[in-house]
Scaffold this active site. Structure first.
Site, PDB file in Angstrom:
ATOM      1  N   SER A 261       2.419  -1.386   6.979  1.00  0.00           N
ATOM      2  CA  SER A 261       3.640  -1.909   6.361  1.00  0.00           C
ATOM      3  C   SER A 261       4.814  -1.012   6.709  1.00  0.00           C
ATOM      4  O   SER A 261       4.640   0.101   7.209  1.00  0.00           O
ATOM      5  CB  SER A 261       3.470  -1.957   4.842  1.00  0.00           C
ATOM      6  OG  SER A 261       3.550  -0.639   4.321  1.00  0.00           O
ATOM      7  N   LYS A 262       5.989  -1.523   6.399  1.00  0.00           N
ATOM      8  CA  LYS A 262       7.201  -0.750   6.659  1.00  0.00           C
ATOM      9  C   LYS A 262       7.166   0.558   5.882  1.00  0.00           C
ATOM     10  O   LYS A 262       7.636   1.590   6.349  1.00  0.00           O
ATOM     11  CB  LYS A 262       8.418  -1.588   6.272  1.00  0.00           C
ATOM     12  CG  LYS A 262       9.723  -0.831   6.417  1.00  0.00           C
ATOM     13  CD  LYS A 262      10.902  -1.762   6.517  1.00  0.00           C
ATOM     14  CE  LYS A 262      12.188  -1.167   5.987  1.00  0.00           C
ATOM     15  NZ  LYS A 262      12.416   0.227   6.314  1.00  0.00           N
ATOM     16  N   ARG A 263       6.576   0.487   4.699  1.00  0.00           N
ATOM     17  CA  ARG A 263       6.505   1.694   3.868  1.00  0.00           C
ATOM     18  C   ARG A 263       5.700   2.815   4.537  1.00  0.00           C
ATOM     19  O   ARG A 263       6.009   3.978   4.392  1.00  0.00           O
ATOM     20  CB  ARG A 263       5.937   1.360   2.487  1.00  0.00           C
ATOM     21  CG  ARG A 263       6.916   1.759   1.398  1.00  0.00           C
ATOM     22  CD  ARG A 263       6.471   1.321   0.028  1.00  0.00           C
ATOM     23  NE  ARG A 263       6.363  -0.124  -0.071  1.00  0.00           N
ATOM     24  CZ  ARG A 263       5.341  -0.762  -0.634  1.00  0.00           C
ATOM     25  NH1 ARG A 263       4.326  -0.088  -1.132  1.00  0.00           N
ATOM     26  NH2 ARG A 263       5.333  -2.076  -0.716  1.00  0.00           N
TER      27      ARG A 263
END
Ligand code: GLU
Length: 513
Positions: A261-263
């Site tokens: 994910s972007k996180r």
């Protein structure tokens, strides 16, 4: 293969293209090129709610930067256009009508509130053969009533009538035959009168057929939709042109379990987008591979190996090699860990293979951004400087901290080295060094080095102390490339100037107790 290969990359312009989407595009491209086929870029923008301005341009720019060539698309044109779904409404309308006429689809008038109510009443409610009989649709209402509702402009959707009791088979080149019972599928919405647009499923299938797609290569997250797609192909009577499916494994977190994910990128410090993205709504800027200093060929090489291997231990592969070696037989079914450190390694290695001149050209904007007038130094000088430090860099931007002293004289001197090397004798010894340097017939590294070393030896000076003080004066710290290579490039005048400046500016540290 009787018909030539035609593949499509079909992103929805709902935001920046994720790095997983880039890998999908890349595999489509490699497969198309390998087979002398065509790569189609189709913009799937039928979900007006999720449309994001700038996303389509972003997709084009990202593919272009990476060298993922498109044969047919919005920009390229082609015999099966338009390639943007919002421009194909008539086509979809006709096909929806076709299914309605054949009794394979029906109108449904249930309002959002009615559906909500049903969901509250019936556990795990699904609009399907078991429930459609109790809903407000053209299967339950009299024909005149249906006509009236439509004529009066009541909102409706068209649903696909899925018959239970069938086993649907998806032929996936990676996973083999994937079978599923039609009983578990719901009567998917194919069209919404509210915005006069089809849903993803209908538009996707109609276009894959009309655009003569032979292989549908996409992310694993679309596997659950595949049985429905197979049924739609059949319903239209196109079963004999059904494409082969390839559902690529997910990209996983570099550490731990789950989807990338972007996180994860924010947490571990790597981009998950090919290009920097400025969110038009929130104004948030997300990092991109391009802006972070990656070379496109390094990104391509890195991504190609996330879910595929060449069957041998080669790692560095240019795009032509990838095209030649790519095969679904060596694609994995299980998720690929996003080993971003490996991405850095690829970039480092590609940078080492890039010519000094090319790197110098990439370095110029970085120099300018740091206030250096690159034109004053010239490309040959910059390239020489680059050649001496490039083994230390992972990114073009790393050239600045490593090569800065070639462009700006030090204004500060590393304190711990001053303390260690700059004794009260050092100003005098450095003045002598200036005379030695000035007297050199040649300032070339190989000529200067033995003369200076002999002077140190003849005078009984400490080699380490003198050479480090010399370096401190010229570079500002006690590390960097070979000293006499540095001074050769700087030239005698600049070298002498820096030593003088050091003599004048470095404070002699108090003697250590
Ligand atoms: N529009 C879908 C997406 O955004 C396409 C999925 C497919 O390739 O069928 O990924």
């Amino acid at each position: 293969m009787s018909e030539s290969v035609r593949v499509r990359f079909a992103p929805s312009p709902t935001g920046p293209l994720h790095i997983g989407g880039v890998r999908t595009a890349l595999y489509n491209y490699l497969f198309a090129r390998q087979n002398g086929g065509k790569m189609i870029l189709r913009i799937e923008d039928t979900d007006s709610q999720r449309f994001v301005p700038g996303a389509e341009e972003y997709i084009n720019e990202a593919l272009e930067w990476l060298g993922i060539g498109v044969d047919e698309g919005v920009r390229q044109g082609g015999p099966y256009g338009p390639y943007k779904q919002s421009e194909r409404r008539d086509i979809y309308r006709r096909h929806v009508q076709d299914l309605l006429d054949k009794g394979m689809a029906y109108y449904a008038f249930d309002t959002a509130e009615e559906l909500e109510q049903k969901r509250a009443q019936v556990a795990n409610f699904q609009y399907d053969a078991s429930t459609r009989g109790s809903m407000r649709n053209s299967l339950t209402l009299p024909a005149e009533e249906v006509k009236r509702l439509i004529d009066e402009g009541h909102k409706y959707v068209v649903r696909f009538k899925i018959e239970p009791g069938r086993v649907v088979e998806v032929n996936d080149l990676l996973r083999g035959k994937v079978s599923i019972k039609s009983d578990v599928l719901d009567d998917k919405v194919l069209y919404k009168s509210a915005d006069d647009l089809p849903t993803y499923h209908l538009a996707n299938i109609v276009d894959d057929h009309l655009m003569r797609i032979t292989h549908v290569i996409r992310g694993e997250e679309w596997l659950p939709s595949a049985p429905l797609h197979v049924l739609l192909y059949e319903a239209f009577g196109w079963a004999d042109t059904m494409p082969a499916f390839v559902h690529l494994p997910l990209l996983l977190k570099p550490d731990g379990k789950g989807k990338l994910s972007k996180r994860d990128g924010d947490r571990l410090g790597f981009p998950v987008f090919p290009l920097e993205w400025h969110d038009p709504k929130s104004g948030v800027v997300s990092a991109g591979y391009r802006e972070s200093g990656y070379l496109p060929q390094a990104v391509v090489n890195f991504l190609a190996l996330l879910g595929w291997n060449p069957g041998d231990d080669s790692e560095m592969m240019d795009v032509d090699t990838l095209i030649q070696k790519f095969s679904f037989a060596h694609c994995s079914r299980s998720g690929a860990k996003f080993a971003f450190e490996k991405g850095k390694w690829f970039n480092h290695t590609y940078l080492q293979q890039t010519s000094d001149e090319e790197l110098a050209t990439l370095f110029i904007p970085v120099l300018e951004a740091n206030g250096v007038d690159a034109g004053r130094f010239g490309l040959a000088y910059i390239a020489k400087a680059v050649s001496m430090v490039k083994s230390r860099i992972n990114f073009v931007a790393d050239l600045w901290p490593n090569a800065r002293f070639f462009f700006v004289a030090p204004t500060e001197y590393e304190a711990k080295s001053v303390k260690k090397r700059w004794s009260d004798q050092m100003p005098r010894i450095m003045s002598e060094l200036i005379d030695v340097l000035r007297a050199l017939p040649s300032f070339a590294s190989a000529d200067a080095e033995p003369v200076v070393l002999k002077w140190i030896e003849d005078n009984g000076y400490h080699l380490g102390n003198v050479m480090n003080a010399f370096r401190l004066a010229v570079v500002g710290e006690c590390k960097g490339p070979h000293m006499f290579d540095i001074t050769e490039l700087l030239g005698v005048e600049e070298t002498v100037k820096r030593i003088k400046k050091a003599i004048d500016n470095i404070e002699i540290p108090a003697p250590q107790q």
